[in-house]
Scaffold this active site. Structure first.
Site, PDB file in Angstrom:
ATOM      1  CG  HIS A  37      -1.841  -1.104   1.372  1.00  0.00           C
ATOM      2  ND1 HIS A  37      -1.766  -2.028   2.385  1.00  0.00           N
ATOM      3  CD2 HIS A  37      -2.887  -1.469   0.602  1.00  0.00           C
ATOM      4  CE1 HIS A  37      -2.743  -2.916   2.240  1.00  0.00           C
ATOM      5  NE2 HIS A  37      -3.436  -2.599   1.158  1.00  0.00           N
ATOM      6  CD  GLN A 148       2.060  -6.668 -12.020  1.00  0.00           C
ATOM      7  OE1 GLN A 148       2.888  -5.772 -12.160  1.00  0.00           O
ATOM      8  NE2 GLN A 148       2.368  -7.949 -12.172  1.00  0.00           N
TER       9      GLN A 148
END
Ligand code: PAF
Length: 284
Positions: A37, A148
């Protein structure tokens, strides 16, 4: 860093940013922040004036027997990490704030949403797209940053932006990995030390297949068989799927060219893990 938990107060704050022409970058999370994150925050920091991070464990994207109740939550740590990394605005709404007394309307992820993860988690991507659409409407970011690691989510958000005409740009940030290759995930905290060791088979198999592809093997059947061989050799891993698919509709391919996705999902103990590699892109 300022924190808001109501939609109205957040909108009022962001109106000031917009009035001065500042760009807004959104990092949407379910909290339990990790380095993956934070890499999204770094990317947002580089290309937007105001970085907003939402931390909301979205009940809509969990099935009735999934881990909504035990999903890791650590708001105090999240707040510290976000502030230290340069987040300007933290949005931490309650479920009542996001969905009120009831909520029936959904964004439907369609056929692409029913493949791979969607096949084992029916409705999951409807829940994801519904909350992401709400966040886009509430925040109106200029750029949204997604990892991703959740490649199917990325593809569906990209399709939603395009098909529903959201005025937001999508930036995809590469997978962050532990030094031994394990893809970072909030669910890694569920793994025992033995399970964590078994889980390395996923990144090991992806790395092996990416290397074979670089060495010239493009037959998707051969690459897939190699993945499965490595995964099946690890007794702690129960493979759900190994796929080699194109990035638009996630349809299987026979010839693997640059840009093709190799994705895997497996159960390690009770924990479902996913990982992927995009052929031709760096595998960190
Ligand atoms: O990737 C996630 O953490 C979630 O699916 C998201 C995008 C924050 C929506 O709840």
């Amino acid at each position: 860093m300022e924190e808001f938990s109501t939609i109205a107060s957040l909108r009022a704050r962001l109106a000031k940013e917009r009035a001065t022409g500042r760009t807004i970058g959104l990092v949407a999370t379910m909290g339990s922040l990790h380095a993956g994150h934070l890499s999204l925050v770094d990317a947002a920091r580089q290309s937007s004036d105001c970085v907003i991070l939402s931390a909301f464990v979205n009940p809509l994207q969990f099935g009735p027997h999934e881990d909504f109740a035990r999903y890791p939550r650590d708001p105090v740590r999240d707040r510290d990490l976000a502030a230290a990394r340069g987040v300007d605005v933290l949005f931490t709404p309650s479920a009542a704030e996001m969905y009120g007394a009831g909520s029936d309307v959904r964004v439907v992820a369609g056929e692409v949403g029913s493949r791979l993860e969607g096949a084992v988690r029916p409705g999951h991507f409807d829940g994801v797209l519904t909350v992401v659409a709400k966040l886009f409407n509430i925040i109106a970011p200029d750029i949204a940053f997604f990892g991703q690691k959740d490649i199917q989510q990325v593809i569906l958000v990209r399709r939603m932006i395009r098909e529903l005409d959201f005025a937001v740009r999508l930036t995809v940030v590469p997978i962050q990995r532990e030094p031994d290759g394990l893809a970072l995930s909030s669910r890694n905290t569920y793994l025992s030390p033995t399970e964590r060791a078994s889980a390395l088979a996923l990144s090991r198999a992806l790395r092996a297949v990416a290397a074979e592809w670089r060495d010239g093997e493009t037959d998707a059947g051969v690459l897939r068989a190699r993945m499965e061989e490595i995964l099946h050799a690890e007794p702690g891993v129960v493979v759900d799927y190994v796929v080699i698919v194109e990035p638009e509709r996630l349809a299987p391919v026979t010839r693997a060219v640059a840009g093709i996705i190799v994705a895997v999902a497996a159960l390690v103990g009770r924990t479902r893990l996913i990982d992927n590699v995009i052929l031709g892109e760096a595998y960190a």
